[in-house]
Design a protein around this motif. Sequence first.
Motif, mmCIF file in Angstrom:
data_model
loop_
_atom_site.group_PDB
_atom_site.id
_atom_site.type_symbol
_atom_site.label_atom_id
_atom_site.label_comp_id
_atom_site.label_asym_id
_atom_site.label_seq_id
_atom_site.Cartn_x
_atom_site.Cartn_y
_atom_site.Cartn_z
ATOM 1 N N UNK A 1 0.833 -1.207 0.000
ATOM 2 C CA UNK A 1 0.000 0.000 0.000
ATOM 3 C C UNK A 1 0.866 1.254 0.000
ATOM 4 N N UNK A 2 1.885 1.281 0.852
ATOM 5 C CA UNK A 2 2.747 2.465 0.962
ATOM 6 C C UNK A 2 3.548 2.755 -0.293
ATOM 7 N N UNK A 3 3.694 1.759 -1.160
ATOM 8 C CA UNK A 3 4.469 1.942 -2.397
ATOM 9 C C UNK A 3 3.616 2.470 -3.542
ATOM 10 N N UNK A 4 2.311 2.583 -3.313
ATOM 11 C CA UNK A 4 1.389 2.913 -4.401
ATOM 12 C C UNK A 4 1.113 4.412 -4.501
ATOM 13 N N UNK A 5 0.791 4.877 -5.713
ATOM 14 C CA UNK A 5 0.357 6.271 -5.849
ATOM 15 C C UNK A 5 -0.975 6.466 -5.125
ATOM 16 N N UNK A 6 -1.174 7.655 -4.609
ATOM 17 C CA UNK A 6 -2.406 7.982 -3.867
ATOM 18 C C UNK A 6 -2.619 7.103 -2.637
ATOM 19 N N UNK A 7 -1.517 6.591 -2.074
ATOM 20 C CA UNK A 7 -1.653 5.692 -0.923
ATOM 21 C C UNK A 7 -2.249 6.384 0.308
ATOM 22 N N UNK A 8 -2.257 7.721 0.291
ATOM 23 C CA UNK A 8 -2.881 8.460 1.397
ATOM 24 C C UNK A 8 -4.401 8.284 1.398
ATOM 25 N N UNK A 9 -4.953 7.750 0.308
ATOM 26 C CA UNK A 9 -6.392 7.479 0.234
ATOM 27 C C UNK A 9 -6.683 5.974 0.256
ATOM 28 N N UNK A 10 -5.706 5.220 0.732
ATOM 29 C CA UNK A 10 -5.916 3.790 0.975
ATOM 30 C C UNK A 10 -5.738 3.565 2.479
ATOM 31 N N UNK A 11 -6.798 3.213 3.140
ATOM 32 C CA UNK A 11 -6.778 3.057 4.598
ATOM 33 C C UNK A 11 -6.749 1.572 4.940
ATOM 34 N N UNK A 12 -5.744 1.183 5.714
ATOM 35 C CA UNK A 12 -5.701 -0.189 6.213
ATOM 36 C C UNK A 12 -5.889 -0.166 7.724
ATOM 37 N N UNK A 13 -6.807 -0.994 8.197
ATOM 38 C CA UNK A 13 -7.050 -1.092 9.629
ATOM 39 C C UNK A 13 -7.112 -2.558 10.013
ATOM 40 N N UNK A 14 -6.375 -2.924 11.041
ATOM 41 C CA UNK A 14 -6.446 -4.311 11.504
ATOM 42 C C UNK A 14 -7.788 -4.542 12.198
ATOM 43 N N UNK A 15 -8.006 -5.777 12.646
ATOM 44 C CA UNK A 15 -9.282 -6.204 13.221
ATOM 45 C C UNK A 15 -9.869 -5.167 14.177
#
Length: 196
Positions: free
Chosen positions: A71-85
């Motif tokens: 995710x961190x390597x991708x463009x626009x990664x600031x609009x990709x939210x990862x949340x654990x359980x």
Amino acid sequence: MNSDYLYKEWNVSKNAVKVGMIGRVNGWKGQNDFIDALVPLLSEFDNLYLFIVGSAFQGQEWRVKDLKKKINSLPNHNRIIFSEFRKDNYAVEHFFDILVLPSTSPDPLPTVVLESMGCGRAIIGYAHGGITEMIKDGYNGKLVTPGDKVALRKAVKTCLSHNEYVKLGKNSRIRLVNQYSLKKFIGNFMKVYSEH
């Protein structure tokens, strides 16, 4: 259901369109398909945010680490939210506009789909497993060929381009009440018993 606190927690703009998935981070839930299919849409829709919610089984934490790195390597990664359980999935399901189920192997009973239908949300996923009974293609969601990431992207794009997800979401709630409510469940059991 008040899920507004998630805007602040995840630093998401109020005009955002929110497309997400919820599931265990493992070899078949499809987090990588979700990313590969939908990240290109971030360049087309300035208000689009993507969400992945889930943790890995003990001993497979490397999957989460790899996912975060990707995710961190991708463009626009600031609009990709990862949340654990999390324990507030009901609020998360209300927060999303579209739920995506990109399981690469058939999921026999994806309860997250039923829960999201209850929240009045559009559902898009691969056409195998239990989702094929829950989603009426074109009525309360869209089903595409399993593993076809381009088709998955197109299905989401169509929903976004014409705000179709609003109508599909309303139909999801109607379908859940008509087909999967407790009243319907008990009625079906009574019908079976009365026939024997």
